[in-house]
Design an enzyme around this catalytic site. Structure first.
Site, short mmCIF file in Angstrom:
data_model
loop_
_atom_site.label_atom_id
_atom_site.label_comp_id
_atom_site.label_asym_id
_atom_site.label_seq_id
_atom_site.Cartn_x
_atom_site.Cartn_y
_atom_site.Cartn_z
N ASP A 349 -18.98 1.94 18.60
CA ASP A 349 -18.12 0.77 18.68
C ASP A 349 -18.87 -0.43 19.26
O ASP A 349 -19.89 -0.28 19.92
CB ASP A 349 -16.90 1.07 19.55
CG ASP A 349 -17.29 1.40 20.98
OD1 ASP A 349 -18.24 2.20 21.15
OD2 ASP A 349 -16.68 0.87 21.93
N GLU A 350 -18.34 -1.60 19.00
CA GLU A 350 -18.75 -2.85 19.65
C GLU A 350 -20.27 -3.04 19.66
O GLU A 350 -20.89 -3.23 20.71
CB GLU A 350 -18.19 -2.90 21.08
CG GLU A 350 -16.67 -2.86 21.12
CD GLU A 350 -16.11 -2.86 22.52
OE1 GLU A 350 -14.98 -3.36 22.72
OE2 GLU A 350 -16.79 -2.36 23.44
N TRP A 416 -8.71 2.85 17.54
CA TRP A 416 -8.35 2.22 18.81
C TRP A 416 -7.96 0.75 18.67
O TRP A 416 -7.23 0.23 19.50
CB TRP A 416 -9.51 2.33 19.80
CG TRP A 416 -10.70 1.46 19.51
CD1 TRP A 416 -11.70 1.71 18.62
CD2 TRP A 416 -11.02 0.21 20.12
NE1 TRP A 416 -12.63 0.70 18.63
CE2 TRP A 416 -12.24 -0.23 19.55
CE3 TRP A 416 -10.40 -0.57 21.10
CZ2 TRP A 416 -12.85 -1.44 19.91
CZ3 TRP A 416 -11.00 -1.77 21.47
CH2 TRP A 416 -12.22 -2.19 20.88
N ASP A 445 -5.47 2.32 31.00
CA ASP A 445 -6.01 1.40 32.00
C ASP A 445 -5.30 0.06 31.94
O ASP A 445 -5.40 -0.74 32.88
CB ASP A 445 -7.51 1.21 31.82
CG ASP A 445 -7.89 0.88 30.39
OD1 ASP A 445 -8.40 -0.23 30.15
OD2 ASP A 445 -7.70 1.72 29.50
N TRP A 482 -10.12 3.61 30.53
CA TRP A 482 -11.38 2.91 30.73
C TRP A 482 -11.41 2.40 32.18
O TRP A 482 -10.43 1.86 32.66
CB TRP A 482 -11.53 1.76 29.73
CG TRP A 482 -11.50 2.26 28.32
CD1 TRP A 482 -10.47 2.22 27.44
CD2 TRP A 482 -12.57 2.93 27.65
NE1 TRP A 482 -10.82 2.81 26.27
CE2 TRP A 482 -12.11 3.25 26.35
CE3 TRP A 482 -13.88 3.28 28.00
CZ2 TRP A 482 -12.90 3.92 25.41
CZ3 TRP A 482 -14.67 3.94 27.08
CH2 TRP A 482 -14.19 4.25 25.80
N THR A 483 -12.54 2.56 32.84
CA THR A 483 -12.52 2.46 34.30
C THR A 483 -13.30 1.26 34.86
O THR A 483 -13.74 1.30 36.00
CB THR A 483 -13.06 3.76 34.92
OG1 THR A 483 -14.42 3.96 34.50
CG2 THR A 483 -12.22 4.94 34.51
N GLU A 484 -13.44 0.19 34.08
CA GLU A 484 -14.08 -1.00 34.64
C GLU A 484 -13.43 -1.42 35.95
O GLU A 484 -14.10 -1.86 36.88
CB GLU A 484 -14.01 -2.16 33.63
CG GLU A 484 -14.93 -2.00 32.44
CD GLU A 484 -14.27 -1.30 31.26
OE1 GLU A 484 -14.73 -1.46 30.13
OE2 GLU A 484 -13.27 -0.57 31.49
#
Length: 765
Positions: A349-350, A416, A445, A482-484
């Site tokens: 991705d990305e 997603w 998140d 997602w844990t940013e």
């Protein structure tokens, strides 16, 4: 005279009667709810004399031992295994007539419990059902052993609707301990999930030991505090759940570093722990993008000899050099040794492909292979890696970007991007298996609000555009974390629970009973307490952030849980359990701000509600005008961090809209919108407006600020009030989309009524 023996019999009979009445009048406290339930009369009593009966060769001993851990917690010792007696036994049976994977039948009557299944996975799922029927105290070791446990008489036939029932955890942005992974797995098992997707590598950290490339963890697992850490530190000033976990901070060469990694042996232990609970651990080694942690230590991997941040993403590895494939294949060979799962996630991705377009090596490869675009070059990399996976008996999963440039029909697509609704449709029609994990509502998140659980519960994994045959390619769904901005285990718990329980019911039962689910959820919170889960408390309803009154109003809150207490302050300080209790309706006669929160006896507390009260006179309408239907909408293509940055002149386009929706002409990745006109208010009253935005929006009515939902964020509903006289009232709504999919919704209510969609005949310009 009543003897002791007679008294005991009467107590047991009373218990059985009360249990039966409870079973008849309430749904069983089960999440997900079984497919078929028939309640019976009486109950089964588990005591120290109860015998566990296993099939020959002690088949299902592993599953029985997990159940016996609960028995040891409460009875003081595990149940004994033995030959079937006439009564008072729990029997595990293989039943070839049960053909569904993980399906099982459970019979509980006054004499015995019989749990039947096709295989061990079905037995374990049935044991989790029994676990939820038992009182919450079985989850923790008791200082004083109970003499018996009571299960209501019931017959259950159960099986899952979807094969893939997953949860995801990103351990790269912020790191989580082995103990927390095991806690996460335990909770997944409780709610009958069967897939754990671990996002092990990204730009911010490499979290799995690779022995052939030791720098990946020696250096790549550690970082100085970054902008995500600093954002958490700001929030930690008022919320301890955002404190950077000191367990993952070290001092090295005079520097403070954050990070950590799992040794291969530690991860093998986690995988084995999950396997005991019939949960498959799927590793994600994200490539070709999101590889800065690797490239910084092995610069040859990129086309430019290093990695840096571009406009959005980092420089990826180079798919045009054989050394890249050697590196990737060596990594995955070690991954295959750690993770026996047939599924391996490659990310995909990305990807910022700019460096590929400049590379002579890539130009040469593209010419040689007849590749026309860098998107096709990415597909070349993914397809080649898939062949390598297949040679080792594994199946490749990638995020839905792997569709761009073409993929083989054997790759598994994880969808997603909510703003690409055709992606799962294209994949399913192509024959690809699809796992649904759209950002809305399955990115856990994203900040939860009062609608979050309902949105998850009412999620339908199958897109409407698929026919029955194509729909079979939708193999299930999962929620992603997602844990940013998730630096602690408490914060992860808060975001995941109780949303995970709603998804569990969607994927296992797939029947709509939201009222029944919420009742069962409230019953299950005691079990989460016993398991030390830092869950989000139920929302306090009928509370608006911005409220108005003409002479006086009342703050009247109904507690969703009887054991809650509500406490508030009026001096700007954060409420605590010792602040003034809101035990009865509070009359408001002056403008003020009240901070309100719910508290539980165990110390858990809910979100803090900032409730603003403003005294207003009813706004006079504007003079009668000659108007047309609809609002005017100016569209500005461009990126705006906040609505105040939207220009007033030279719009990209101007449209008339009959609903407060984003016009179809707004096709830029990022844009701003200005809606202006009038609302034809039919009656004088105090109106509440509910504005849901992803990203941000600000609403003004009668030239008064009503809702401020500004900024770059996921879909969040905010509300505000305004006092309006009947007639035409000016409306101005500014909205921004920062890229990645938008949501815009405006509803209203009057004098406390239920929210409704805005009538089209109210909108004028």
């Amino acid at each position: 005279m009543i003897t002791i023996r007679s008294f005991f019999i009467l107590c047991v009979l009373a218990l059985l009667v009360s249990t039966n009445l409870w079973a008849q009048n309430k749904p069983l406290p089960l999440i997900p709810y079984p497919q078929n339930v028939t309640t019976g009369t009486g109950a089964f009593i588990i005591n120290k004399q109860t015998v566990m009966v296993l099939p020959p060769g002690k088949k299902y001993l592993q599953e029985a031992d997990l159940f016996n851990q609960l028995m040891a917690n409460t009875l003081g010792s595990p149940l004994k295994y033995g030959i079937q007696p006439k009564t008072n036994f729990i029997k595990l049976v293989t039943d070839p007539a049960i053909t569904t994977e993980e399906g099982h039948h459970l019979l509980v009557d006054s004499k015995h419990i019989v749990l039947s299944a096709k295989n061990a996975a079905g037995i374990l799922r049935g044991i989790e059902t029994i676990r939820q029927l038992l009182p919450a105290q079985v989850e923790t070791r008791q200082s004083t052993a109970e003499k018996q446990l009571v299960l209501p008489a019931v017959q259950i036939e159960d099986y899952p609707v979807y094969a893939w029932r997953g949860m995801h955890l990103d351990v790269s942005r912020h790191f989580f301990s082995v103990d927390y992974l095991k806690k996460y797995i335990d909770l997944m098992a409780l709610y009958k999930f069967n897939k754990l997707h671990l996002h092990l590598t990204d730009d911010q950290g490499w979290r799995i030991e690779i022995k052939q490339y030791p720098k990946l963890t020696e250096e790549g697992a550690w970082r100085t505090f970054n902008n995500q850490d600093s954002a958490c530190m700001v929030k930690a000033k008022t919320n301890p759940d955002f404190i950077i976990d000191p367990k993952h901070i070290i001092q090295r060469n005079g520097k403070t570093l954050y990070g950590g990694f799992y040794t291969q042996q530690q991860m093998k232990d986690v995988v084995a722990y999950a396997a005991q609970r019939h949960i498959d651990v799927i590793p994600e080694i994200d490539m070709p993008g999101h590889m800065m942690a690797a490239i910084n230590n092995y610069p040859f991997l990129s086309c430019e000899g290093g990695s840096k941040w571009g406009e959005l993403f980092t420089t990826p590895i180079c798919p045009c050099n054989e050394t890249t494939f050697t590196f990737a294949e060596n990594i995955f060979k070690e991954i295959f040794e750690i993770f026996p799962s047939q599924y391996i996630h490659i990310g995909g991705d990305e990807v910022d492909r700019t460096s590929w377009g400049k590379s002579d090596a890539c130009k040469a490869l593209m010419a040689k292979e007849g590749i026309k675009t860098t998107a096709e070059l990415q597909s070349y990399f993914i397809n080649r890696m898939e062949k390598f996976f297949n040679q080792h008996g594994r199946k490749l999963i990638g995020w839905d970007e792997i569709l761009e440039g073409g993929i083989s029909p054997t790759a598994i697509v994880m969808y997603w991007r909510s703003w690409k609704p055709n992606a799962p449709v294209i994949a399913a029609k192509n024959g690809n298996k699809v796992i649904m994990t759209p950002g809305s509502p399955l990115y856990f998140d994203n900040i939860p609000d009062k609608n979050s659980i309902s949105n998850v519960y009412h999620f339908n994994p199958v897109p409407e555009k698929l026919n029955a045959a194509e729909a079979k390619n939708i193999i299930g769904a999962q929620a992603n974390v997602w844990t940013e901005h998730v630096p602690t285990e408490n914060r992860a718990d808060y975001l995941v629970f109780p949303r995970m329980t709603a998804l569990a019911e969607v994927l296992w039962t797939n029947k709509q009973d939201y009222d029944g689910y919420t009742e069962r959820l409230n019953q299950s919170l005691a079990r989460l307490d016993a398991l030390n889960v830092h869950y989000r408390l139920p929302d306090l309803l009928n509370i608006g952030e911005n409220n108005v009154f003409t002479s006086q109003t009342t703050l009247n809150v109904t507690k969703p849980l009887a054991q809650m207490s509500l406490h508030y302050t009026t001096d700007g300080t954060e409420p605590t359990a010792t602040s003034t209790e809101l035990s009865k309706p509070l009359v408001i006669t002056t403008p003020q701000t009240i901070k309100l929160a719910a508290f539980m006896p165990n110390g858990l507390h809910g979100d803090i509600y900032n409730i603003n009260y403003q005294q207003q006179a009813f706004a006079d309408p504007v003079a009668t005008l000659t108007l047309h239907n609809g609002l005017s909408c100016n569209y500005f293509a461009g990126f705006y961090k906040a609505t105040k940055m939207i220009p007033f002149e030279k719009p990209t386009g101007n449209y008339i809209v009959n609903e407060v929706l984003v016009p179809k002409e707004a096709t830029a990745p990022s844009f701003g919108l200005r809606y202006t006109g009038y609302l034809a208010i039919p009656e004088t009253g105090i109106y509440t407006f509910y504005l849901t935005c992803d990203d941000g929006g600000v609403l003004n009515i009668a030239n008064r600020p009503v809702v401020d939902n500004d900024g770059q964020h996921s879909a969040i509903e905010k509300e505000g009030q305004v006092a309006l006289k009947q007639g035409l009232q000016p409306i101005a709504l500014n909205f921004i989309e920062g890229g990645g999919g938008y949501t815009l919704k405006l509803q209203y209510s009057k004098d406390g009524s239920a929210p409704k969609d805005m009538p089209a005949d109210w909108l004028k310009h």
